[in-house]
Structure formats: structure tokens, C-alpha cells
Scaffold this active site. Structure first.
Site, PDB file in Angstrom:
ATOM      1  N   SER A  82       0.829  -1.207   0.000  1.00  0.00           N
ATOM      2  CA  SER A  82       0.000   0.000   0.000  1.00  0.00           C
ATOM      3  C   SER A  82       0.867   1.263   0.000  1.00  0.00           C
ATOM      4  O   SER A  82       1.684   1.446  -0.902  1.00  0.00           O
ATOM      5  CB  SER A  82      -0.950  -0.043   1.195  1.00  0.00           C
ATOM      6  OG  SER A  82      -1.972   0.909   1.078  1.00  0.00           O
ATOM      7  N   ASP A 209      -6.803  -1.249 -13.504  1.00  0.00           N
ATOM      8  CA  ASP A 209      -6.177  -1.630 -14.775  1.00  0.00           C
ATOM      9  C   ASP A 209      -5.461  -0.479 -15.477  1.00  0.00           C
ATOM     10  O   ASP A 209      -4.332  -0.658 -15.959  1.00  0.00           O
ATOM     11  CB  ASP A 209      -7.216  -2.253 -15.709  1.00  0.00           C
ATOM     12  CG  ASP A 209      -7.664  -3.639 -15.253  1.00  0.00           C
ATOM     13  OD1 ASP A 209      -6.920  -4.267 -14.474  1.00  0.00           O
ATOM     14  OD2 ASP A 209      -8.745  -4.087 -15.679  1.00  0.00           O
ATOM     15  N   HIS A 231      -7.250  -5.804  -0.928  1.00  0.00           N
ATOM     16  CA  HIS A 231      -6.068  -4.968  -0.779  1.00  0.00           C
ATOM     17  C   HIS A 231      -4.976  -5.592   0.085  1.00  0.00           C
ATOM     18  O   HIS A 231      -3.792  -5.504  -0.253  1.00  0.00           O
ATOM     19  CB  HIS A 231      -6.496  -3.615  -0.209  1.00  0.00           C
ATOM     20  CG  HIS A 231      -5.369  -2.657  -0.020  1.00  0.00           C
ATOM     21  ND1 HIS A 231      -4.458  -2.360  -1.020  1.00  0.00           N
ATOM     22  CD2 HIS A 231      -4.995  -1.917   1.061  1.00  0.00           C
ATOM     23  CE1 HIS A 231      -3.578  -1.474  -0.563  1.00  0.00           C
ATOM     24  NE2 HIS A 231      -3.881  -1.198   0.686  1.00  0.00           N
TER      25      HIS A 231
END
Length: 254
Positions: A82, A209, A231
Site C-alpha cells: 500500500s 487496470d 487490498h
């Protein structure tokens, strides 16, 4: 500083995301990364590290360089989840001589400003729990694919009992708000030359994407692996994530 593994094993530095802590990497380190000496610092504003500002990218990178110096690591492979993934990119761009390879776990490469504003507004609100069990239940509600035993083993170590009798995670809300502002800045993809593995959660919205396309087009040395779940790939897809990491890290190519 959290660390696991033999002192003479090849070093590996792991960077957590906002609201998290270095202990997030314990299971990976103990169950799959035994061939490495894993170091996982608490970032500024998190865990037991200094909570005081500044909390910008430059300050975080400076902290990481200081950490590498303190550990006598001239050049090291870096894993980042992250926001930790964004910091890994920043470190590789600003101090390329210190970074070997990169493993980016559903990294916050770039957060569109409207989304960053929304996340920052949420992060600025107090979140507390009447008990540890309530905190675990809330975390599982956010991430239903995570295994309860894994969350129950990790989360209590990240919580602190405050003077009002409520339990809160060990991070400064102001540091998290600031981090979202930093994530809205354009990433230095064109300056990252390190060989890179990008592991993306199939159901995560953090690396959509179009952003993946930009990363792969700009960073010619980047490989993509998509794993099940959301995530927190080390929770939702532990086996798949660990296997991809090991295959990459054990590859003799630099």
C-alpha cells in the site's frame, strides 16, 4: 523495528501501509521468508516510531535511509504494501544505489485527488472500540476474506488502551491524513530502474487496470502477478502472495 530470521541471512526490508505497523509482516516472515533476515520498521506516525511531523514523502524516505544506515545495509531488496509500496518507489527513485529489487504488494502508486480527499476525511475521524473483540469484528467486516485467526492474532498487538477506556490503533490520524495528500502526487515511475514485482489483489481498487498499464509501460523491468482477494494481499491470498514473492526473490537475476 520488527525483525525475524537469522542475523547472517540475506536482508529484506518490508514497509507497511497507512494505519498499519511493521508487525503486519510477521506471518510472511516466519512462515515463508525464513531464508531472509526480515526488517520491518514502523513508519513515522505509526506504531512505536516517532509520531511528530513532517509526514511528507521526503521525510519518510529520509527515515528509511537513516534506518538502512543504522542497520549497515548499503543496498537491499525492499517490499512495500500500500503506502509502503509508494515509499519503496520513492526510495528507489531518489536513492537508487540503496535499492536492489522491489516487491510491491497492492501498492498505492497514485491515488486520484478526489479519492485521496475522501480517504483523508475519513482518516481524520476518530475510530475507537469498546473492546479488542469489537475491533477484530470491525476489521473482519471490512475484509471478510481475511482469516479470523490471522486477524485475531495480529490486531491486538496493534491496539492501545487509551485514557477514556477505548481501544485505538497505534497511529497518528494526522500522519495518515498527510499520507493521502502525498499519495495524490504523481509517482516517479520513470526514475525507478530496479527490477520490480507488482502483486495486485484481483478485487482491490488500489491498482486499477489503467494504472497497471501505466506502470508496466513506464517501468520496463516490472512484472505483474494478480492474486485473489482484496487490498491486504498477505491476508486474503497468503499462499499465492508468498509463492510469487519467493519465486521473484530467489530468481538469480538482479
Amino acid at each position: 523495528m520488527h525483525d525475524w530470521g537469522a542475523a547472517d541471512a540475506p536482508p529484506l526490508v518490508c514497509l507497511h501501509g497507512v494505519t498499519s505497523w511493521g508487525g503486519r509482516f510477521r506471518r510472511l516472515a516466519e512462515e515463508r521468508l525464513g531464508a531472509f533476515h526480515v526488517f520491518a520498521p514502523d513508519l513515522r506516525g505509526h506504531g512505536v516510531s516517532d509520531w511528530e511531523p513532517p509526514w511528507n514523502l521526503a521525510a519518510h524516505v529520509g527515515d528509511l535511509v537513516d534506518t538502512l544506515d543504522a542497520l549497515h545495509l548499503d543496498r537491499v531488496d525492499v517490499v512495500g504494501h500500500s503506502f509502503g509500496g509508494r515509499l519503496a518507489l520513492e526510495l528507489a527513485a531518489r536513492r537508487p544505489e540503496r535499492v536492489g529489487r522491489l516487491v510491491l504488494l497492492d501498492p498505492a502508486v497514485w491515488v486520484p485527488p478526489p479519492i485521496a480527499l475522501d480517504r483523508a476525511d475519513r482518516a481524520g475521524q476518530d475510530e475507537s472500540f469498546a473492546s479488542v473483540d469489537e475491533a477484530i469484528a470491525a476489521r473482519l467486516a471490512e475484509d471478510p476474506l481475511a482469516h479470523r485467526d490471522v486477524v485475531a492474532a495480529e490486531l491486538p498487538q496493534q491496539l492501545r488502551l487509551c485514557n477514556d477506556g477505548r481501544w485505538r490503533a497505534r497511529y497518528a490520524r494526522s500522519a495518515v491524513v498527510a499520507a493521502y495528500g502525498e499519495m495524490a502526487k504523481p509517482p516517479p515511475l520513470d526514475r525507478v530502474k530496479a527490477r520490480t514485482l507488482l502483486i495486485r489483489g484481483r478485487d482491490s481498487e488500489v491498482v486499477p487496470d489503467p494504472l497497471v498499464d501505466v506502470v508496466l509501460e513506464t517501468m520496463a523491468s516490472c512484472e505483474l502477478v494478480t492474486v485473489p482477494g482484496g487490498h491486504i494481499v498477505m491476508w486474503d491470498a497468503f499462499e499465492e502472495t508468498a509463492a510469487a514473492m519467493l519465486a521473484f526473490l530467489k530468481d538469480p537475476r538482479t
